[in-house]
Scaffold this motif. Structure first.
Motif, PDB file in Angstrom:
ATOM      1  N   VAL A 103      15.460 -12.908 -18.229  1.00 38.79           N
ATOM      2  CA  VAL A 103      16.280 -11.678 -17.784  1.00 38.79           C
ATOM      3  C   VAL A 103      17.582 -11.335 -18.302  1.00 38.79           C
ATOM      4  O   VAL A 103      17.666 -10.416 -19.021  1.00 38.79           O
ATOM      5  N   ILE A 137      11.211  -9.211  -5.118  1.00 34.27           N
ATOM      6  CA  ILE A 137      11.667  -8.350  -6.578  1.00 34.27           C
ATOM      7  C   ILE A 137      13.138  -9.308  -6.616  1.00 34.27           C
ATOM      8  O   ILE A 137      13.797  -9.115  -7.784  1.00 34.27           O
ATOM      9  N   ASP A 138      13.920  -9.723  -5.697  1.00 34.01           N
ATOM     10  CA  ASP A 138      15.052 -10.490  -5.704  1.00 34.01           C
ATOM     11  C   ASP A 138      14.827 -12.175  -6.132  1.00 34.01           C
ATOM     12  O   ASP A 138      15.918 -12.727  -6.008  1.00 34.01           O
ATOM     13  N   SER A 142      17.968  -7.939 -10.815  1.00 30.03           N
ATOM     14  CA  SER A 142      17.292  -6.961 -11.199  1.00 30.03           C
ATOM     15  C   SER A 142      18.018  -5.518 -11.161  1.00 30.03           C
ATOM     16  O   SER A 142      17.475  -4.553 -11.183  1.00 30.03           O
ATOM     17  N   LYS A 143      19.338  -5.797 -10.957  1.00 26.62           N
ATOM     18  CA  LYS A 143      20.215  -4.559 -10.625  1.00 26.62           C
ATOM     19  C   LYS A 143      21.239  -4.688 -11.303  1.00 26.62           C
ATOM     20  O   LYS A 143      22.060  -5.898 -11.302  1.00 26.62           O
ATOM     21  N   ARG A 171      11.515  -6.083 -19.643  1.00 25.83           N
ATOM     22  CA  ARG A 171      11.895  -6.480 -18.282  1.00 25.83           C
ATOM     23  C   ARG A 171      12.398  -5.092 -17.513  1.00 25.83           C
ATOM     24  O   ARG A 171      12.009  -4.864 -16.383  1.00 25.83           O
ATOM     25  N   ARG A 172      12.937  -4.078 -18.406  1.00 23.85           N
ATOM     26  CA  ARG A 172      13.218  -2.835 -17.784  1.00 23.85           C
ATOM     27  C   ARG A 172      11.945  -2.146 -17.198  1.00 23.85           C
ATOM     28  O   ARG A 172      11.947  -1.446 -16.200  1.00 23.85           O
ATOM     29  N   VAL A 175      10.568  -3.609 -14.184  1.00 26.82           N
ATOM     30  CA  VAL A 175      11.453  -3.262 -12.990  1.00 26.82           C
ATOM     31  C   VAL A 175      11.019  -1.989 -12.460  1.00 26.82           C
ATOM     32  O   VAL A 175      10.605  -1.372 -11.366  1.00 26.82           O
TER      33      VAL A 175
END
Length: 690
Positions: A103, A137-138, A142-143, A171-172, A175
Motif C-alpha cells: 500500500v 477494509i481497515d 486506505s484513506k 490499490r486505488r 479500494v
C-alpha cells in the motif's frame, strides 16, 4: 502492530502523523518515568517497614514486589505489541506487513517495528482493524494515502519511487471497487423506486454538462406522472434542485412522441402478436373486458396537430361527424389466462354511456382483431350497466323459459364459443345494496331483513372485547353513499363470520331476538360460498380442480333455484341482476369444465373471470389526475397512453377507495422505447409526404 511514515521536509505531510510523532517520544518517556517511580516507592516502603517484619516476611514481600514489577513490565510490553504472538499469528503478521508495504510502497528493513505507527486519519473507521480480521477494509491503510509518508523514531525514508506507481493505481482501483460494493449493498436494502432515485442522483453528479444527462425510461415516466399531477410542485422541485428532474421542455417533447389518438392501438396488438407467437391454443386464451370512466367535458386545441380535442370519438368508422363533447372514456383490455400480463388495446370517447349498437360493433371488431393477431377471446366481462345489458340483448344473451343463453359463436372460428360474464364483485355489491335499501326482502320463499344485521352489530358491541364478529363495524351496517360502492365492505357483510354470529346468538346464547335469523344466515352462507367459487385467485385456496369441482358446481348452481313469490316482499336482488348472475354462473361452469378438459390446465383460477385489472387501471388514472376525480378528455388520453406503458411499476399509487387490492402484480407489453420509435417513424413519414 502499527507503522507510520513521514517526511520532515514535506510541507504537504499529514498533520496528524506529524503530531503523533511528537507525542510518541513523550508517551515513552512518561511510561519509563512512571515505572521508575513505582520502583522507588516500593523500595522506600520496604525500607520503612523492615523493622516491623520478620526475615521471612521481608523475603515474601520482596518476592511479591518483584512479581508486581514483572507484571507491570509485561503489561507495558503488551501495550506495545498488543498480544503475545504464536506461530500462526506471526505468519499472519508477516502477511499484514507485506500488505502494508504494497500500500505504502516503501521498504521497512531499517524501520523498528515496535516504535512505528499510523494515525487515525488514514483509516475508514478511525483506527486499524484487529490483525486477524483480514477481510476488514481497515486491515491496511486506505484513506488519505497521498499524505502518508514514513515516520520512525530513528529512521527517515524518502518519497515512494516511481516503480510503485502501478501498485498505487491497482490499490486505488481495489479500494474504489470495495466502496462501490458497499454502496450496492446499501442500495439493495431500498425499494426499487428509492434505488432508482439514488442511482439517478449519482448519475447526475458524475456528468459535467447538464444537457448530457441521460435518464432511465422509468424515471422519465415517474417525472411525467408528477408533472401531470401537479405542474407547480414539479417546477418547485426542478428549480430548487431537490431531485434530478429533467427540464419541462424535455417532458413536453416526450409527451409529443406519444400517440394521442382514439381507436384501436395497432402497436399494442403487435406486442400481443409478438409474445403469443409460437404458443399453444391454451396459452392464447384470454378474456376481453371493457368498461367506461366518467370524464369532464372540455374542449382544447392541440398545437401540434392544429385540431380541437374533446369531441366524441368512437373510431374512424363509427359516428365520425359527431360534434358533441365527450364525457365518458371507453377502454378495452385483453388478459390471458396463463400469464400475468394485461394489455389495453383500444380507447374511445363517448357522450354519456356508449349505446348497445356501438358496443356491439366495437366488441366484434376487437374480437376479430385479437384473433388476427394471435389471441383468442374465451370470455367477455363487463359490469351491470344498462348499456351493457342492452349489448347482451342485442347478441341474444339472456335467460329464457327454455333455458339460459350464455354464449355466442366466435365470429371467425366456427367451433369456438365466447361466454359472457357479469363482473362477480359488481354483482355481489348490487346484492348487498338491494338488501340494505329495501330492508325487507325475500330469498327462497322466506323473508329476511337488514335490521337483523343492525341487531347483530349492537349485540356484539355489548360484548366488549369478546366480540363474536370483531370485523363487523359501524361502516358495514350504516354505510354512506360512497361506502356503498365498496366491494370489500359488501363481501365482509355477506360472509361466514357474520353467519356464525347469527348462529352463536341464536343457538348458543339462546337469545330470543335472534330466533328468526335462520333465513339470513343460510343466504349469507350461500352467497359467501358462491363468491369464493367465482373469485378463486390462489392455487391452494379454493381453486377449481377436477377433485373439488363437482361439489363447487352444485354450490354455485344452488343460486339458480331462487324463485320470487308475488305475495312476499321484493327479492334480495333485482330481476335483471339475478338473470345476469344466472348467466355468469352458467358461463363459469361451462368455462371451468372446458378448461379442465385441456392438458395445460391442472386448476382454474376463476378470479381471472372479472375486470379487476381494468378497475385498477381506472384507479391509477384517478389517482394520477392531481386530486381531481374526473380527468378531461385530453388528460385522460395522455394518462391512458402513459399508464399503458407504466402499469407494472405504478405500485407507488395508493388507490384509495377502489374496489381492487394489490395482490396481483401485472405488467403490460408495450414499452416506452416502442412508443417513441413509433412516433418518430410516423412523423418522419408525414414529413416525407409533405
Amino acid at each position: 502492530m502499527r507503522f507510520c511514515l513521514h517526511l520532515e521536509d514535506n510541507k504537504e505531510v499529514c498533520k496528524s502523523c506529524n503530531d503523533f510523532r511528537r507525542t510518541l517520544n513523550q508517551r515513552i518517556r512518561r511510561e519509563a518515568l512512571r515505572v521508575k517511580q513505582i520502583k522507588n516507592n516500593s523500595k522506600k516502603v520496604s525500607n520503612e517497614n523492615d523493622c516491623y517484619l520478620s526475615p521471612t516476611e521481608i523475603k515474601l514481600k520482596l518476592k511479591r514486589q518483584r512479581q508486581q514489577m514483572f507484571l507491570q513490565k509485561r503489561k507495558i510490553c503488551r501495550q506495545r505489541l498488543k498480544l503475545k504472538l504464536g506461530p500462526f499469528d506471526k505468519d499472519l503478521l508477516e502477511r499484514r506487513l507485506v500488505a502494508w508495504k504494497e500500500v505504502v510502497g516503501t521498504k521497512y528493513d531499517d524501520v523498528p517495528i515496535g516504535l512505528t505507527c499510523v494515525c487515525s486519519d488514514h483509516f475508514q473507521s478511525g483506527k486499524p482493524a484487529y490483525f486477524s480480521n483480514v477481510n476488514d477494509i481497515d486491515w491496511i491503510p486506505s484513506k488519505n494515502l497521498d499524505l502518508l509518508v514514513v515516520l520512525s523514531q530513528c529512521h527517515w525514508e524518502v518519497e515512494r519511487p516511481e516503480e510503485y506507481a502501478e501498485k498505487d493505481k491497482f490499490r486505488r482501483e481495489k479500494v474504489a471497487m470495495i466502496e462501490q460494493q458497499a454502496i450496492r449493498n446499501h442500495l439493495n436494502k431500498l425499494s426499487p423506486e428509492a434505488r432508482m432515485t439514488v442511482n439517478t442522483i449519482m448519475a447526475k453528479a458524475k456528468v459535467k454538462n447538464k444537457k448530457s444527462m441521460r435518464y432511465e425510461a422509468n424515471w422519465l415516466l415517474e417525472c411525467l406522472t408528477l408533472r401531470i399531477k401537479s405542474s407547480k410542485v414539479y417546477d418547485h422541485l426542478f428549480r430548487s434542485g431537490t431531485l434530478p428532474l429533467p427540464h419541462p421542455n424535455t417532458l413536453r417533447s416526450l409527451l409529443g412522441g406519444m400517440s394521442r389518438e382514439f381507436g384501436f392501438n395497432k402497436q399494442a396488438l403487435e406486442a400481443i402478436k409478438k409474445i403469443l407467437r409460437g404458443k399453444s391454443q391454451a396459452q392464447r386464451l384470454g378474456i376481453l373486458c371493457f368498461d367506461e370512466l366518467s370524464i369532464k367535458e372540455d374542449l382544447t386545441f392541440n398545437t401540434s396537430t392544429f385540431q380541437f380535442e374533446g369531441f366524441v370519438n368512437l373510431g374512424s368508422s363509427i359516428d365520425e361527424t359527431t360534434r358533441k363533447l365527450a364525457n365518458h372514456g371507453l377502454v378495452f383490455m385483453f388478459r390471458p389466462l396463463l400469464d400475468s400480463w394485461v394489455q389495453p388495446i383500444a380507447v374511445f370517447a363517448s357522450c354519456n354511456a356508449a349505446s348497445g349498437e356501438d358496443l356491439n360493433r366495437l366488441l366484434l371488431k376487437a374480437i376479430v382483431l385479437l384473433e388476427t393477431y394471435g389471441a383468442r377471446v374465451l370470455s367477455v366481462v363487463c359490469d351491470g350497466a344498462q348499456s351493457n345489458k342492452s349489448l347482451w340483448k342485442t347478441l341474444g344473451v339472456s335467460v329464457k323459459n327454455d333455458g339460459i343463453v350464455n354464449q355466442i359463436p366466435h365470429p371467425t372460428v366456427p367451433d369456438a364459443k365466447i361466454y359472457f360474464v357479469l363482473d362477480p364483485p359488481h354483482a355481489f355489491k348490487c346484492v348487498r345494496n338491494q338488501i340494505y335499501n329495501l330492508n325487507l326482502v325475500q330469498a327462497g320463499g322466506m323473508c329476511l331483513s337488514f335490521e337483523d344485521m343492525k341487531l347483530l352489530f349492537h349485540a356484539d358491541e355489548r360484548m366488549g372485547h369478546l366480540k363474536v364478529c370483531p370485523r363487523l363495524t359501524y361502516t358495514h351496517v350504516y354505510p354512506t353513499n360512497f361506502q356503498k360502492m365498496s366491494v370489500k365492505l359488501a363481501v365482509q357483510v355477506m360472509s361466514d363470520s357474520v353467519a356464525d354470529g347469527f348462529c352463536f346468538y341464536r343457538d348458543t346464547m339462546k337469545n330470543e331476538a335472534f330466533q328468526h335469523t335462520q333465513n339470513i344466515e343460510d343466504l349469507f352462507r350461500l352467497l359467501n360460498k358462491s363468491f369464493d367459487i367465482l373469485n378463486a385467485r390462489h392455487r391452494f385456496a379454493p381453486a377449481m380442480t377436477l377433485d373439488n369441482w363437482e361439489g363447487n358446481k352444485e354450490s354455485a348452481a344452488a343460486e339458480n333455484d331462487f324463485s320470487v313469490r308475488p305475495s312476499l316482499p321484493p327479492a334480495f336482488v333485482s330481476q335483471t341482476t339475478l338473470q345476469a348472475l344466472r348467466i355468469t354462473i352458467k358461463s363459469t361452469v361451462d368455462m371451468v369444465e372446458f378448461l379442465l378438459a385441456m392438458d395445460e390446465f391442472d386448476f382454474v383460477l376463476t378470479g381471472k373471470f372479472n375486470q379487476d385489472c381494468l378497475e385498477r387501471f381506472f384507479g391509477i388514472i384517478r389517482a394520477s389526475n392531481g386530486g381531481e376525480d374526473k380527468p378531461t378528455c385530453s388528460s385522460f388520453l395522455q394518462l391512458f397512453r402513459m399508464i399503458s406503458l407504466y402499469y407494472a411499476t405504478t405500485t407507488f399509487v395508493r388507490i384509495k377507495g377502489s374496489n381492487v387490492d394489490s395482490e396481483e402484480r401485472l405488467r403490460v407489453l408495450t414499452t416506452f422505447r416502442d412508443w417513441l420509435k413509433n412516433g418518430y417513424t410516423k412523423k418522419k413519414k408525414e414529413n416525407a409526404e409533405f
